[in-house]
Design an enzyme around this catalytic site. Structure first.
Site, mmCIF file in Angstrom:
data_model
loop_
_atom_site.group_PDB
_atom_site.id
_atom_site.type_symbol
_atom_site.label_atom_id
_atom_site.label_comp_id
_atom_site.label_asym_id
_atom_site.label_seq_id
_atom_site.Cartn_x
_atom_site.Cartn_y
_atom_site.Cartn_z
ATOM 1 N N ASP A 74 44.236 28.605 37.087
ATOM 2 C CA ASP A 74 45.118 27.583 37.090
ATOM 3 C C ASP A 74 46.035 27.739 37.964
ATOM 4 O OD1 ASP A 74 46.858 26.048 34.616
ATOM 5 O OD2 ASP A 74 48.075 27.410 35.891
ATOM 6 N N ALA A 98 47.307 23.105 34.454
ATOM 7 C CA ALA A 98 46.022 22.628 34.769
ATOM 8 C C ALA A 98 44.964 23.018 33.616
ATOM 9 C CB ALA A 98 45.526 23.470 36.194
ATOM 10 N N ASP A 99 45.018 24.259 33.156
ATOM 11 C CA ASP A 99 44.002 24.788 32.354
ATOM 12 C C ASP A 99 44.243 23.775 31.050
ATOM 13 O OD1 ASP A 99 42.727 26.828 33.567
ATOM 14 O OD2 ASP A 99 44.056 28.303 32.594
ATOM 15 N N MET A 100 45.399 23.760 30.639
ATOM 16 C CA MET A 100 45.674 22.808 29.189
ATOM 17 C C MET A 100 45.333 21.338 29.429
ATOM 18 S SD MET A 100 46.642 25.297 27.170
ATOM 19 C CE MET A 100 46.930 24.083 25.601
ATOM 20 N N GLY A 105 41.697 21.103 29.508
ATOM 21 C CA GLY A 105 41.107 21.351 27.961
ATOM 22 C C GLY A 105 41.183 20.063 27.169
#
Length: 401
Positions: free
Chosen positions: A139, A167-169, A172
């Site tokens: 991230d 960035a991760d969320m 997802g």
């Protein structure tokens, strides 16, 4: 929507945040999500603090509504077993580096031969193709290289990252949408497909307005703290006892703001008469507003502004967020239970009004908590399950054996 995806089987090989968020959301809508992890667990389980009875709260926050089977994919029999499970699944999620699943014999090309209806979603740092395909990334690294960090902070401050894993969320959420779209295509055509979702592309999509502005003007954005670069006043200002965010950039609200502040002539000051002028003279505007706002506390200003239909909000710490009547009304927070950590609280899937909130069917699983149960579901005979456990191909929690 609680059971919208009931009957779908998802094998979630992904780790840490992005892929597991996608799997969690699919589980929230009723899919049977099976978390496939190594005997030592998803590497996200090591993220912390905080810990709750030795379990990572960060990891648990991404993994409700799943069951866990622990398979050693480095053992010769591990990929064979994973292939058997995938042949009966609807969706496979994975977040290994590009090529790893192929080398194990459980990549999309191999699985498509035995299961053409399979939706296979790969989540990676930079995508399955291209010059950066093999670069590792997480991230914070992707926030840096995508330009996001160059936008965060004050003009003279060093680069900063968004403290939540943005960035991760975002990845997802986008993977979740992509999987749903692919399932719809499968309904129409009978064919699955390979989805390539990357943190890098997701971070670029997150910066839609900033990148569109740069492409039009050629000018790099200047870090402006809480201020929106395209409108003013639209930022956080200090009060006598705290901070308040004010969005009064439409002309009628700008005039109303000056009225409430007791200075109507400020609205027609040549420096501030229009939004472009206020943006160009933001420092002077901030000084003028901050001086006036220092006269009263945040909550008093909030009451006055809301009475005049001026959009505003206090800068809330998480303690204030937890006391919010809107949070209580929406029912966003959910309670789950992990066999080791006990009760864990987290935001649930807020897809709509209170009646559309997803149910928590299962808490975040312990490593291998459901291994035997899952193998039985996929038709593996009891004696074969015993052999898999004995040889270490599969791990099962001792209290569940």
């Amino acid at each position: 929507m609680n059971d919208a995806l009931a009957g779908l089987v998802v094998l979630d090989f992904s780790q840490v945040g992005a892929g597991p968020t996608c799997g969690m959301l699919l589980g929230d809508l009723g899919a049977d999500v099976i978390k496939v992890e190594a005997p030592g667990g998803d590497i996200g389980r090591k993220l912390g603090p905080p810990w709750q009875n030795g379990e990572s709260v960060v990891s648990m926050s991404f993994n409700r509504n799943k069951r866990s089977i622990a398979i050693d994919l480095k053992h010769p029999a591990g990929p064979k077993l994973a292939r058997r499970l995938a042949a009966a699944a609807d969706v496979v999620l994975e977040s290994f580096r590009p090529g790893v699943m192929d080398r194990l014999g459980i990549g999309y090309a191999a699985l498509r031969e035995i299961h053409p209806r399979l939706v296979f979603c790969s989540v990676s740092a930079y995508g399955q193709t291209g010059p950066w395909r093999d670069k590792p990334g997480v991230d914070g690294i992707v926030q840096a290289v995508s330009g996001l960090m160059s936008n965060i902070g004050e003009e003279d401050s060093p680069p900063m990252k968004v403290q939540v894993p943005a960035a991760d969320m975002t990845t997802g959420f986008l993977a979740f949408g992509a999987v749903l779209a692919a399932l719809r295509v499968r309904d129409l055509t009978g064919q699955g497909q390979h989805l390539d979702v990357s943190l890098y592309n997701s971070a670029l999509m997150l910066q839609q307005s900033a990148l569109a502005s740069y492409l039009a003007s050629g000018e790099k954005p200047v870090r402006s703290g809480s201020a929106a670069p395209y409108s003013a006043p639209n930022e956080a200002y200090p009060t006598r006892d705290g901070w308040i965010m004010i969005a009064a950039y439409h002309e009628d609200r700008w005039k109303a703001l000056c009225e409430v502040l007791g200075d109507p002539p400020l609205a027609t000051d040549p420096r501030f008469a229009t939004n472009p002028q206020r943006v160009a003279n933001r420092k002077a505007l901030t000084a003028e507003l901050s001086t006036r706002l220092a006269a009263h506390g945040t909550l008093e200003w909030q009451e006055r502004f809301e009475t005049a239909d001026i959009i505003c909000a206090p800068i809330a710490g998480y303690d204030m967020v937890m006391d919010s009547p809107q949070l209580a009304h929406n029912g966003v927070l959910v309670e789950t239970r992990n066999v080791d950590a006990g009760v864990v609280r987290m935001p649930g899937a807020a897809f709509g009004d209170r009646d559309a909130q997803s149910r928590v069917r299962r808490g975040p699983p312990a490593i291998g908590e459901h291994s035997r149960e899952i193998l039985g579901q996929f038709g593996v005979a009891a004696g074969d399950i015993d052999a898999l456990l004995a040889t270490g191909v599969v791990q099962q929690r001792k209290d569940k054996q």
